[in-house]
Design an enzyme around this catalytic site. Structure first.
Site, PDB file in Angstrom:
ATOM      1  N   SER A   1      36.249  40.845  30.951  1.00  0.00           N
ATOM      2  CA  SER A   1      36.244  40.585  32.391  1.00  0.00           C
ATOM      3  C   SER A   1      37.318  41.473  33.018  1.00  0.00           C
ATOM      4  O   SER A   1      37.595  42.580  32.537  1.00  0.00           O
ATOM      5  CB  SER A   1      36.491  39.095  32.615  1.00  0.00           C
ATOM      6  OG  SER A   1      36.498  38.774  33.981  1.00  0.00           O
TER       7      SER A   1
ATOM      8  N   LYS B   1      32.739  40.136  38.042  1.00  0.00           N
ATOM      9  CA  LYS B   1      33.638  39.617  37.009  1.00  0.00           C
ATOM     10  C   LYS B   1      33.781  38.107  37.112  1.00  0.00           C
ATOM     11  O   LYS B   1      33.927  37.415  36.090  1.00  0.00           O
ATOM     12  CB  LYS B   1      34.999  40.312  37.092  1.00  0.00           C
ATOM     13  CG  LYS B   1      34.957  41.829  36.843  1.00  0.00           C
ATOM     14  CD  LYS B   1      34.530  42.190  35.415  1.00  0.00           C
ATOM     15  CE  LYS B   1      34.761  43.664  35.107  1.00  0.00           C
ATOM     16  NZ  LYS B   1      34.346  44.056  33.759  1.00  0.00           N
TER      17      LYS B   1
END
Ligand code: COA
Length: 273
Positions: free
Chosen positions: A146, A164
């Site tokens: 992420s 994300k």
């Protein structure tokens, strides 16, 4: 610095890593191979994937490069099937492929926004979904890369923040759905990492914007690729066997200060283009 990990920690394991032809993911691939894993490197660009694999092989590790765009589920499944033919069922799969560019939302086209959602979020789903039937049925680990933007709204990064944040929720949801299959699932949310394509796009090292970026990081420096690789190795090892369904920030404390310095800098650089 001495290696805090036991040598050969991943011996006998097969790790697939997407986006590993360069940057953070390439470094993770090298780290995992040095710890004994056979590594399958999947990238959009076959030459880069093969070159990254060749570097590992030259150091005595096991690796092979494969080409697939994470937006193309069938291509991914084909690449993963080849990887399994080489190295057997998958013990570790890291969804690392990502795309980014700097643009304020008002200047971004719908297709620009969707492109990053497709590479980052849909690409992470495709990676984990495609590898699912190929995982070691006894025990396996999925790791998503992420970014700090997942929990830190950042100007000129609306597409990345949205993608994300979605990845973080995907990790948390899969940790519930797939735990019964022996799968641990976690994520890493790096802040700025030096010497990566992503960072060079946002704030080239040595530039004025790089200095501004550092002002927004309590530890006053960017992360290093080996620090991200260490966290990935820890999370994919038995030492982290009770860590599941979480995304760990590795950002020098940047997310605690918030995105104002970083976002303001990005907006300036976007409007200067
Ligand atoms: N500002 C605004 N829009 C942009 C842009 C920028 N700097 N760069 C690309 N876009 C838009 C394009 O204009 C296009 O939209 P349009 O069709 O409405 O014009 C859309 O994004 C897709 O661009 P395209 O170049 O066709 O996509 P691609 O699939 O070839 O590339 C990117 C994907 C844009 C993410 C590209 O930057 C990339 O390949 N990145 C991979 C490497 C990377 O980003 N690494 C860092 C990871 S953190």
């Amino acid at each position: 610095m001495a290696d805090v990990f036991q040598p050969g920690l991943l011996r006998g394991q097969h790790a697939i890593i997407t986006g590993a032809g360069s940057g953070i993911n390439q470094h993770i691939a090298e780290r995992f191979a040095a710890q004994g894993a056979a590594v399958s490197i999947v990238g959009r660009n076959l030459e880069r994937a093969e070159a990254a694999a060749a570097t590992i092989v030259a150091r005595g590790g096991q690796a092979r490069g494969h080409s697939a765009d994470v937006r193309d589920f069938d291509a991914l499944a084909r690449a993963f099937a080849q990887a399994v033919a080489d190295h057997g069922p998958v013990d570790i799969c890291i969804a690392g492929a990502a795309g980014n560019f700097v643009s304020d939302a008002a200047s971004m086209s719908s297709n620009g926004f969707r492109t990053v959602i497709d590479i980052d979020l849909v690409g992470t789903f495709n990676t984990f979904r495609a590898v699912l039937p190929m995982l070691n049925p006894e025990e396996s680990h999925l790791l998503a890369i992420s970014a700090v933007q997942s929990g830190m709204p950042t100007a000129a990064q609306a597409h990345v923040c949205a993608a994300k944040a979605g990845i973080d929720m995907l990790v948390r949801t899969l940790s519930i759905e797939w735990a019964g299959r022996g799968i641990r699932c976690n994520g890493i949310a790096p802040g700025p990492v030096a010497d990566t394509e992503g960072m060079n796009r946002l704030a080239p090292g040595g530039s004025a914007s790089w200095d501004r970026l550092l002002q927004g990081i309590p530890l006053q420096r960017a992360g290093r690729r080996d620090e991200i690789a260490d966290l990935a190795l820890f999370l994919c090892s038995g030492a982290a066997r009770y860590i599941h369904g979480t995304v760990i920030a590795i950002d020098g404390g940047q997310s605690n200060l918030g995105s104002l310095p970083f976002g303001a800098m990005l907006l300036e650089s976007a409007s200067a283009r």
